[in-house]
Design a protein around this motif. Structure first.
Motif: not given
Length: 463
Positions: A351-362, A364-371, A400-407
């Motif tokens: 409480h509160p609940q948490v839900a996630s899918v995909g990469y965290s911001e950190a 995604a950046k570590a993978l070299g993505k421009k986000i 940013d380049a492809s519009g893919e939902l990373l997380g």
């Protein structure tokens, strides 16, 4: 001793095992399941489901306490912990009967006993009725995992609890220390705090819910502290002793502190159940205690597979079920796609609940993505305000380049029901354009999902 032959034998009747067995039967395989305890496994009997039943009681209590906010005057609520626990156990019992019924309906043979691999497609199953020798063209190991032990802290059911003891308390302890701030530790911390216990959480990592996006972790930590839960991150228990009927602990690390508790709940992760399976009679390899498999759940032993917790992270029931279906369909020669771990949604019913899918911001950046990152708070959502559920936000991360939902990362009331939309979007390889063009109903809390997407492209309409 009896001798029987099957197309498939599944060892373990949890959410991975029984689902695999049902799918195999649907595809025409003569199938058996071996389960040493309760059908449904830990998740259904001693994990996911009974925990959620307890947390639902906590939600009701919290709502009643805040009834005056809605213009409703009620007497001060009282907790009947016996009834709270009994309702939780009844939910598990009903679901267990449902699993048994599904297996019977699908003509799956169930052995209540302990299985061992003998090599060369042979198994021995010890039941109360005696030993059975089974021959199987294919074998799936779905034996799950158990709570990890802490050296010198033995679960005794009195001062030291595992999740099992925490699910069936005879009374609510006045003071509880939870060691471990993953999903299990935080869920129990929330439950016991809501029931009146003074709760402290000790976590070795530098934050609670360390697998989540850091903004989510920080938001939950702030909320738990406001509720009165004490949080000690970057810390470990250096010493402990039971004295005068209480547990005395000394923690060290980022915050040095002495704590006293009536109960210490151990929630420091899991260990895979690989012992006494007869793995030494096979070519099966282990990595950090888990069975090594390829992308289609195959082990190094021909025609032997492993799914779910015993095969490694993410340790989630729905991941196990998906692997069960994937594995069986691959065996039958159907076209299947390997599981992508980053597309497996995760939920914490705190409480509160948490839900996630995909990469965290950190990540995604570590993978070299421009986000591109978009956020939208529930305090700006009409339905959330109407429901008195304005805490939290929706956060999305796009390439940013492809519009893919990373997380996607959500925190707030019932976000565990909302994450499905983003999980489907990822599976369909949806871009920001499709998500922006999708019409969501009004008024709903899910509108915050749409607004977060718009915010990532500086197009938010309501903030």
């Amino acid at each position: 001793m009896t001798n029987q032959t099957f197309d498939l034998v599944v060892i373990g009747g949890g959410p991975g095992g029984y689902v695999a067995a049902i799918r195999a039967s649907q595809l025409g395989m003569k199938t058996a399941v071996v389960e040493k305890a309760e059908l449904g496994g830990i998740c259904l009997n001693w994990g996911c489901l009974p925990t959620k039943a307890l947390l639902r009681s906590a939600d009701v209590l919290r709502l009643v306490k805040n009834a005056d906010d809605f213009g409703i005057r009620v007497a001060a609520p009282q907790v009947n912990i016996d009834k709270v626990v009994q309702r939780s156990r009844d939910v598990s019992a009903k679901l267990q009967r449902g699993v048994a019924g599904l297996l019977k309906k699908n003509k799956v043979t169930v052995f209540q006993g302990v299985a061992q691999l003998l090599g060369q497609s042979q198994l021995s199953v010890q039941t109360a009725q005696g030993e059975h020798k089974l021959t199987a063209k294919h074998i799936i190991l779905a034996t799950g995992a158990r709570a990890r032990a802490i050296p010198n802290m033995q679960v005794d059911g009195q001062h030291f609890w595992s999740y099992r003891e925490a699910l069936v308390p005879k009374s609510i302890p006045k003071r509880m220390v939870v060691i471990g701030a993953g999903a299990i530790g935080i869920e129990f911390a929330c439950f016991y705090q809501s029931m009146g216990a003074q709760v402290s959480v000790v976590e070795l990592s530098d934050r609670i819910l360390p697998q989540e996006d850091i903004e989510i972790s920080n938001t939950v930590a702030k909320s738990l502290k406001q509720d009165g839960i004490h949080i000690y991150t970057g810390c470990k228990v250096a010493e402990h002793q039971v004295k005068n009927g209480e547990v005395q602990l000394r923690i060290e690390g980022a915050q040095a502190k002495s704590l006293s508790a009536d109960v210490v709940l151990l929630a420091v992760g899991i260990s895979a159940n690989t012992e006494n399976l007869g793995l030494e009679k096979t070519k099966i390899a282990l990595d950090r205690g888990h069975i090594v498999t390829d992308e289609f759940c195959r082990t190094a032993e021909a025609n032997v597979y492993a799914i779910g917790d015993v095969a490694g992270p993410p340790w989630l029931a729905h991941k196990a079920s998906h692997e069960g279906v994937l594995c069986v369909e691959k065996i039958m020669g159907l076209t299947v796609h390997p599981l992508q771990a980053n597309k497996v949604p995760a939920c914490t019913y705190s409480h509160p609940q948490v839900a996630s899918v995909g990469y965290s911001e950190a990540k995604a950046k570590a993978l070299g993505k421009k986000i591109r990152v978009g956020k939208f708070p529930f305090v700006a959502n009409g339905k959330a305000l109407a429901m008195n559920s304005s805490e939290g936000f929706v956060k999305v991360i796009f390439d940013d380049a492809s519009g893919e939902l990373l997380g996607a990362h959500l925190v707030g009331d019932e976000v565990t029901e909302m994450i499905n939309g983003f999980a489907i979007a990822q599976e369909l390889e949806t871009t920001e354009q499709e998500l922006m063009q999708t019409i969501l109903p009004h008024p709903t809390m899910s509108e915050a999902m749409h607004e977060a997407v718009l915010a990532a492209y500086e197009r938010a309409l309501h903030q």
